[in-house]
Design a protein around this motif. Sequence first.
Motif, PDB file in Angstrom:
ATOM      1  N   LYS A   1      -4.620  -6.461  -1.015  1.00 18.09           N
ATOM      2  CA  LYS A   1      -3.345  -5.725  -1.052  1.00 18.09           C
ATOM      3  C   LYS A   1      -2.267  -6.484  -0.271  1.00 18.09           C
ATOM      4  O   LYS A   1      -1.092  -6.473  -0.659  1.00 18.09           O
ATOM      5  N   THR A   2      -2.660  -7.166   0.794  1.00 19.45           N
ATOM      6  CA  THR A   2      -1.701  -7.994   1.541  1.00 19.45           C
ATOM      7  C   THR A   2      -1.213  -9.137   0.668  1.00 19.45           C
ATOM      8  O   THR A   2      -0.013  -9.433   0.613  1.00 19.45           O
TER       9      THR A   2
ATOM     10  N   VAL B   1       1.260  -7.717  -1.780  1.00 22.03           N
ATOM     11  CA  VAL B   1       2.563  -7.440  -1.165  1.00 22.03           C
ATOM     12  C   VAL B   1       3.397  -8.714  -1.050  1.00 22.03           C
ATOM     13  O   VAL B   1       4.588  -8.744  -1.395  1.00 22.03           O
TER      14      VAL B   1
ATOM     15  N   ARG C   1       3.165  -2.696   4.656  1.00 23.33           N
ATOM     16  CA  ARG C   1       3.729  -1.897   3.578  1.00 23.33           C
ATOM     17  C   ARG C   1       2.775  -1.883   2.388  1.00 23.33           C
ATOM     18  O   ARG C   1       1.924  -2.774   2.232  1.00 23.33           O
TER      19      ARG C   1
ATOM     20  N   PRO D   1       1.731  -2.050  -1.694  1.00 22.18           N
ATOM     21  CA  PRO D   1       2.210  -2.767  -2.882  1.00 22.18           C
ATOM     22  C   PRO D   1       3.102  -1.877  -3.751  1.00 22.18           C
ATOM     23  O   PRO D   1       2.860  -0.667  -3.875  1.00 22.18           O
TER      24      PRO D   1
END
Length: 506
Positions: A62-63, A66, A405, A407
């Motif tokens: 997910k990082t 992002v 944060r 995505p």
Amino acid sequence: MSTKDQFFAHIEEGYTTKGDFITMGSAILDGETVTNAFVKIPLKTLNRHGLIAGATGTGKTKTLQVIAENLSDKGIPVLLMDLKGDLSGLAQPSPGHPKIDERHAKIGIPFEAKGFPVEILSLSEQGGVKLRATVSEFGPVLLSRILDLSETQEGIVAVVFKYCDDNKMPLLDLKDFKKVLQYATGEGKKEFQDSYGRISTSSTGTILRKIIELEQQGAELFFGEKSFDVEDLVRINEDGRGYINILRLTDIQDRPKLFSTFMLSLLAEIYSTFPEQGDSDRPELILFIDEAHLIFKEASKALMDQIESIVKLIRSKGIGLYFVTQNPTDVPDDVLAQLGLKVQHALRAFTAKDRKAIKLTAENYPDSEFYDTKEVLTSLGIGEALISALDEKGRPTPLAATMLRAPMSRMDVLTDSELKSIVDNSKLVKKYNDIVDRESAYEILNEKIEKAEIAAEKAKEKEEKETVSRRSTRRRTSTRQNPVIKVLTSATFIRGVLGVLKKVMR
């Protein structure tokens, strides 16, 4: 001033940037998110490479998602190596969720759902733009590195390339290369020996076996035409957003040699093609290599040297490499030392080996008066990470435990129909997916051998005819005498003998 205020000022000062940037999230202190204490990465330093690490399930993918989304929004193209098959969702907007809204309220950034321009690439039979390169484009040095050849064997590979250059024989795929090797110690042995020196049959046999090993991992699909033009990785769509190129690798996880082959050829091609960019305000292209340990797992020393060399040099072309793996120790020290951005998700201390790895990982980060790094590494939650970047002057930013944060795109894979729609509408699929098999070394040598065999057969037939003719001539000019000649000859002989006898008697 309270500790929280001091921390906020510390983060705000450390992450101030005059140029454009990506906001990763907001800093955490004592387990709580400090709203608006934004952790930002300047675009200017993103070509200094990076690492995203952490245990399974801590949010690494997910990082990656992002960062890729935000780069695309800034007009910077991205290439993602998708080994797990969970990145295609970037093409569709997130359906949203109350927990996402809650997370973003803590961070201080409004959540916006959107999809991104995506291109699906493939090295195998999977759908997508087919990535190929010719053996000639690889060159003798890189091919020798991939095959892990000895110095003597490298010399033979160099001779093969030289022979093909001298005789205008394109080396397009592996069957071309194998054919020339076989020719060098077979029908063309004398030709090679006269021009390039003797070539050992045992050495060519070893090289052939290593090529077959590479073929067994699916390399025959990669070597050939039409060659992929790396300029097609840096496309921008009509909205000014960079394309996110997703290379699907789900079916080659157990074939690390093919993965390494592709990665090295791609990086070498980018390095030789892209112009020097110097100290620019933004990168030209960012590559994310998921499950990066697969590159290093079975790499020989020669291959490692090649990787380290490219990592050091390629940033001058405006290219950033980001390795995604479970533990920083998966990445060799010489490569790790080149990585400017480090995003470290939680690590688990289940064994003594794990605790040692955590201690080593903590030593890779700047000291902080606000964190005990070893303790934070084991207490981070999902979607939280320690971050240390480089500021615009190339200095490490303050260490920040960060609430990341969410995505903007879907955090799940595309359906088969959605995936098919992207592939069917791709301009690059139409450009690259027709197989081209023009005349190359394989066909040229086969024709040459065939002509030689025909010439040899004709010479043999001619020799046989001449032999038959000579035998026939000998029969016609036989020394066997007919009866008349025989009588005359006998009479002459007798007269001669009688004449001698008469002289003696006198």
